[in-house]
Design an enzyme around this catalytic site. Structure first.
Site, PDB file in Angstrom:
ATOM      1  CB  CYS A   1      -0.981  -0.012   1.316  1.00 60.16           C
ATOM      2  SG  CYS A   1      -1.377  -1.417   1.804  1.00 60.16           S
TER       3      CYS A   1
ATOM      4  CB  CYS B   1       0.427   3.026  -4.589  1.00 61.35           C
ATOM      5  SG  CYS B   1       0.707   1.820  -5.918  1.00 61.35           S
TER       6      CYS B   1
ATOM      7  CB  CYS C   1     -32.741   1.129  12.266  1.00 59.42           C
ATOM      8  SG  CYS C   1     -32.296   0.181  10.813  1.00 59.42           S
TER       9      CYS C   1
ATOM     10  CB  CYS D   1     -34.158   0.145  18.754  1.00 62.03           C
ATOM     11  SG  CYS D   1     -34.978  -1.327  19.046  1.00 62.03           S
ATOM     12  CG  HIS D   2     -30.412   2.468  17.338  1.00 66.07           C
ATOM     13  ND1 HIS D   2     -29.665   2.279  18.381  1.00 66.07           N
ATOM     14  CD2 HIS D   2     -30.266   1.427  16.640  1.00 66.07           C
ATOM     15  CE1 HIS D   2     -29.109   1.222  18.370  1.00 66.07           C
ATOM     16  NE2 HIS D   2     -29.450   0.518  17.139  1.00 66.07           N
TER      17      HIS D   2
ATOM     18  NE  ARG E   1     -24.320  -3.565  17.228  1.00 61.73           N
ATOM     19  CZ  ARG E   1     -24.812  -4.091  18.439  1.00 61.73           C
ATOM     20  NH1 ARG E   1     -24.332  -4.182  19.367  1.00 61.73           N
ATOM     21  NH2 ARG E   1     -26.213  -4.624  18.333  1.00 61.73           N
TER      22      ARG E   1
ATOM     23  CB  CYS F   1     -28.818  -4.225  14.700  1.00 66.76           C
ATOM     24  SG  CYS F   1     -28.052  -3.184  16.042  1.00 66.76           S
TER      25      CYS F   1
HETATM   26  C1  HEC Z   1     -34.379  -3.952  19.245  1.00 67.17           C
HETATM   27  C2  HEC Z   1     -33.757  -2.738  19.239  1.00 67.17           C
HETATM   28  C3  HEC Z   1     -32.858  -2.662  17.856  1.00 67.17           C
HETATM   29  C4  HEC Z   1     -33.092  -2.421  16.757  1.00 67.17           C
HETATM   30  C5  HEC Z   1     -34.280  -2.450  16.112  1.00 67.17           C
HETATM   31  C6  HEC Z   1     -31.866  -2.114  16.172  1.00 67.17           C
HETATM   32  N1  HEC Z   1     -30.929  -2.001  16.820  1.00 67.17           N
HETATM   33 FE1  HEC Z   1     -28.883  -1.175  16.701  1.00 67.17          FE
HETATM   34  N2  HEC Z   1     -28.384  -1.560  18.915  1.00 67.17           N
HETATM   35  C7  HEC Z   1     -29.206  -2.049  19.559  1.00 67.17           C
HETATM   36  C8  HEC Z   1     -28.438  -2.371  20.771  1.00 67.17           C
HETATM   37  C9  HEC Z   1     -29.247  -2.861  22.230  1.00 67.17           C
HETATM   38  C10 HEC Z   1     -27.139  -2.057  20.348  1.00 67.17           C
HETATM   39  C11 HEC Z   1     -25.873  -1.859  21.582  1.00 67.17           C
HETATM   40  C12 HEC Z   1     -26.308  -0.664  22.428  1.00 67.17           C
HETATM   41  C13 HEC Z   1     -26.092   0.427  21.596  1.00 67.17           C
HETATM   42  O1  HEC Z   1     -24.842   0.983  21.340  1.00 67.17           O
HETATM   43  O2  HEC Z   1     -27.184   1.207  21.211  1.00 67.17           O
HETATM   44  C14 HEC Z   1     -27.353  -1.427  18.937  1.00 67.17           C
HETATM   45  C15 HEC Z   1     -26.179  -0.862  18.273  1.00 67.17           C
HETATM   46  C16 HEC Z   1     -25.998  -0.276  17.174  1.00 67.17           C
HETATM   47  C17 HEC Z   1     -24.781   0.401  16.761  1.00 67.17           C
HETATM   48  C18 HEC Z   1     -23.718   0.742  17.090  1.00 67.17           C
HETATM   49  C19 HEC Z   1     -23.702   1.846  18.137  1.00 67.17           C
HETATM   50  C20 HEC Z   1     -22.482   2.364  18.759  1.00 67.17           C
HETATM   51  O3  HEC Z   1     -22.313   3.267  19.341  1.00 67.17           O
HETATM   52  O4  HEC Z   1     -21.529   1.452  18.989  1.00 67.17           O
HETATM   53  C21 HEC Z   1     -25.395   0.856  15.545  1.00 67.17           C
HETATM   54  C22 HEC Z   1     -24.583   1.451  14.511  1.00 67.17           C
HETATM   55  C23 HEC Z   1     -26.880   0.240  15.203  1.00 67.17           C
HETATM   56  N3  HEC Z   1     -27.126  -0.493  16.372  1.00 67.17           N
HETATM   57  C24 HEC Z   1     -27.371   0.415  14.077  1.00 67.17           C
HETATM   58  C25 HEC Z   1     -28.532  -0.192  13.817  1.00 67.17           C
HETATM   59  C26 HEC Z   1     -29.385  -0.037  12.499  1.00 67.17           C
HETATM   60  C27 HEC Z   1     -28.712   0.478  11.240  1.00 67.17           C
HETATM   61  C28 HEC Z   1     -30.545  -0.923  12.545  1.00 67.17           C
HETATM   62  C29 HEC Z   1     -31.593  -1.241  11.583  1.00 67.17           C
HETATM   63  C30 HEC Z   1     -31.096  -2.229  10.594  1.00 67.17           C
HETATM   64  C31 HEC Z   1     -30.438  -1.165  14.216  1.00 67.17           C
HETATM   65  N4  HEC Z   1     -29.405  -0.844  14.704  1.00 67.17           N
HETATM   66  C32 HEC Z   1     -31.749  -1.857  14.545  1.00 67.17           C
HETATM   67  C33 HEC Z   1     -30.604  -2.332  19.331  1.00 67.17           C
HETATM   68  C34 HEC Z   1     -31.452  -2.238  18.039  1.00 67.17           C
HETATM   69  C1  HEC Z   2      -0.709   0.174  -7.491  1.00 68.32           C
HETATM   70  C2  HEC Z   2      -0.937   1.238  -6.965  1.00 68.32           C
HETATM   71  C3  HEC Z   2      -1.761   0.992  -5.591  1.00 68.32           C
HETATM   72  C4  HEC Z   2      -1.573  -0.034  -4.507  1.00 68.32           C
HETATM   73  C5  HEC Z   2      -0.531  -1.148  -4.392  1.00 68.32           C
HETATM   74  C6  HEC Z   2      -2.673   0.405  -3.588  1.00 68.32           C
HETATM   75  N1  HEC Z   2      -3.532   1.285  -3.803  1.00 68.32           N
HETATM   76 FE1  HEC Z   2      -4.868   2.308  -3.059  1.00 68.32          FE
HETATM   77  N2  HEC Z   2      -5.506   3.260  -4.698  1.00 68.32           N
HETATM   78  C7  HEC Z   2      -4.511   3.494  -5.612  1.00 68.32           C
HETATM   79  C8  HEC Z   2      -5.408   4.399  -6.883  1.00 68.32           C
HETATM   80  C9  HEC Z   2      -4.799   4.805  -8.114  1.00 68.32           C
HETATM   81  C10 HEC Z   2      -6.529   4.697  -5.849  1.00 68.32           C
HETATM   82  C11 HEC Z   2      -7.636   5.746  -6.376  1.00 68.32           C
HETATM   83  C12 HEC Z   2      -8.657   5.240  -7.177  1.00 68.32           C
HETATM   84  C13 HEC Z   2      -9.772   6.144  -7.620  1.00 68.32           C
HETATM   85  O1  HEC Z   2      -9.301   7.112  -8.375  1.00 68.32           O
HETATM   86  O2  HEC Z   2     -10.640   5.821  -7.224  1.00 68.32           O
HETATM   87  C14 HEC Z   2      -6.434   4.200  -4.604  1.00 68.32           C
HETATM   88  C15 HEC Z   2      -7.300   4.610  -3.757  1.00 68.32           C
HETATM   89  C16 HEC Z   2      -7.358   3.932  -2.197  1.00 68.32           C
HETATM   90  C17 HEC Z   2      -8.292   4.182  -1.290  1.00 68.32           C
HETATM   91  C18 HEC Z   2      -9.312   5.227  -1.390  1.00 68.32           C
HETATM   92  C19 HEC Z   2      -9.060   6.634  -0.973  1.00 68.32           C
HETATM   93  C20 HEC Z   2     -10.092   7.744  -1.163  1.00 68.32           C
HETATM   94  O3  HEC Z   2      -9.698   8.891  -1.153  1.00 68.32           O
HETATM   95  O4  HEC Z   2     -11.036   7.318  -1.086  1.00 68.32           O
HETATM   96  C21 HEC Z   2      -8.102   3.588  -0.207  1.00 68.32           C
HETATM   97  C22 HEC Z   2      -8.773   3.628   1.062  1.00 68.32           C
HETATM   98  C23 HEC Z   2      -6.770   2.850  -0.555  1.00 68.32           C
HETATM   99  N3  HEC Z   2      -6.519   3.057  -1.715  1.00 68.32           N
HETATM  100  C24 HEC Z   2      -6.189   1.915   0.299  1.00 68.32           C
HETATM  101  C25 HEC Z   2      -5.238   0.919  -0.109  1.00 68.32           C
HETATM  102  C26 HEC Z   2      -4.746  -0.113   0.806  1.00 68.32           C
HETATM  103  C27 HEC Z   2      -5.082  -0.366   2.109  1.00 68.32           C
HETATM  104  C28 HEC Z   2      -3.735  -0.891   0.008  1.00 68.32           C
HETATM  105  C29 HEC Z   2      -2.886  -1.711   0.538  1.00 68.32           C
HETATM  106  C30 HEC Z   2      -3.600  -3.139   0.667  1.00 68.32           C
HETATM  107  C31 HEC Z   2      -3.766   0.077  -1.191  1.00 68.32           C
HETATM  108  N4  HEC Z   2      -4.579   1.133  -1.439  1.00 68.32           N
HETATM  109  C32 HEC Z   2      -2.726  -0.360  -2.400  1.00 68.32           C
HETATM  110  C33 HEC Z   2      -3.624   2.743  -6.001  1.00 68.32           C
HETATM  111  C34 HEC Z   2      -2.912   1.677  -5.208  1.00 68.32           C
END
Ligand code: HEC
Ligand code: HEC
Length: 251
Positions: free
Chosen positions: A66, A69, A167, A170-171, A208, A212
């Site tokens: 990585c 480049c 989502c 709950c949230h 995560r 959920c």
């Molecule tokens: C039944 C209730 C419930 C529902 C529905 C639910 N979640 Fe959660 N979710 C939780 C609980 C409990 C946690 C862990 C405690 C917390 O950080 O809220 C959690 C954690 C998360 C976290 C991490 C928050 C942190 O700070 O780390 C994200 C992001 C999240 N939920 C997104 C979603 C999304 C997107 C959906 C819908 C697809 C969803 N949840 C549906 C209960 C729920």
């Molecule tokens: C041969 C060259 C090359 C190598 C090796 C390479 N990258 Fe990249 N990477 C690129 C190029 C070119 C882009 C931009 C692509 C575009 O314009 O969307 C990019 C884009 C990215 C992006 C997005 C940056 C943004 O601004 O959104 C991430 C994250 C990334 N590379 C991570 C990695 C990681 C982690 C590795 C190693 C595992 C890696 N790259 C190896 C050439 C490389």
């Protein structure tokens, strides 16, 4: 007149629900908050270190690292994790940090895709997220990312699973309430990748979110699926202005 009053009441109710965005850290216990605040105690920092090593490692048929480049991640990757998911010109779709790392692994290095939640995938995500720690989240949802944003917003409000909850139920409606000894937060995406005590391991936001889905007994969307990408875009938009705090620690 009656309609105007009804409208005003509806607006009031809507603003009452939309409380200011708060990191999920505020809902965690003192022990977790202390672990996250201390880089030497935070178990996820080990994955950031592994990510730093993986950044330098030459891989694939191109035998490139990585760093070959991108140079120093501290410069080239600063701010990147805080503005993803975003439209990706290379992949011609909205993609996450994980998917951008993989696009480089496969297309630029000529190596095999890093499986979801595998050590190299999580280590690189954690290392790159760390380069944006403290920076405010900000994603573009206009332009080509627009349709994906609307899918994410719709999914956020769609009832799922045997518990028939969305989502938002709950949230947004139950934030601050306790569910099975756990405080429900606003479900903000700021901490991820994070170390979760319950897993005894670090995981991505996709893991995560899948937890959920499982929690409401719904079918879990596949890792890297369009639904999970759309939900992430919506979540980061909803969290705009909050600082990225990865790598976080959660119960
Ligand atoms: C039944 C209730 C419930 C529902 C529905 C639910 N979640 Fe959660 N979710 C939780 C609980 C409990 C946690 C862990 C405690 C917390 O950080 O809220 C959690 C954690 C998360 C976290 C991490 C928050 C942190 O700070 O780390 C994200 C992001 C999240 N939920 C997104 C979603 C999304 C997107 C959906 C819908 C697809 C969803 N949840 C549906 C209960 C729920
Ligand atoms: C041969 C060259 C090359 C190598 C090796 C390479 N990258 Fe990249 N990477 C690129 C190029 C070119 C882009 C931009 C692509 C575009 O314009 O969307 C990019 C884009 C990215 C992006 C997005 C940056 C943004 O601004 O959104 C991430 C994250 C990334 N590379 C991570 C990695 C990681 C982690 C590795 C190693 C595992 C890696 N790259 C190896 C050439 C490389």
């Amino acid at each position: 007149m009656k309609r105007a009053v009804a409208l005003a009441l509806a607006l009031l109710a809507a603003t009452a629900l939309a409380e200011a965005p708060r990191s999920g850290l505020a809902y965690q216990g003192e022990d977790i908050r202390r672990l996250q605040a201390d880089d030497f105690a935070n178990p996820a920092m080990l994955w950031a270190e592994r990510g730093a090593a993986a950044w330098q490692q030459r891989r694939g048929t191109a035998n490139k690292s990585c760093a070959d480049c991108h140079g120093a991640a501290e410069q080239s990757m600063r701010g990147v994790a805080a503005r993803l998911p975003a439209w990706d010109a290379r992949l011609q779709r909205v993609s996450t940090l994980d998917q951008r790392i993989n696009a480089c692994t496969v297309r630029e290095q000529g190596a095999a895709e890093l499986p979801p939640e595998s050590e190299p995938a999580l280590a690189l995500q954690t290392y790159l997220a760390l380069q944006s720690r403290g920076m405010p989240l900000r994603v573009a949802v206009d332009g080509p990312a627009g349709p994906v944003f609307y899918i994410g917003r719709e999914l956020y409000r769609t009832r799922i699973g045997q518990m028939n909850l969305a989502c938002t139920h709950c949230h947004e409606q139950k934030a601050g309430k306790t569910l099975l000894a756990e405080q429900i937060s606003q479900g903000q995406p700021t901490a991820w990748p994070a170390y979760r005590m319950d897993w005894q391991a670090p995981g991505s936001i996709e893991r995560r979110l899948r937890a959920c889905f499982l929690g409401v007994r719904a079918e879990m969307p596949a890792y890297r699926s369009e639904d999970l990408v759309a939900l992430q875009l919506y979540l980061v938009w909803r969290a705009q202005g909050l600082a990225l705090e990865a790598p976080g620690v959660r119960r």
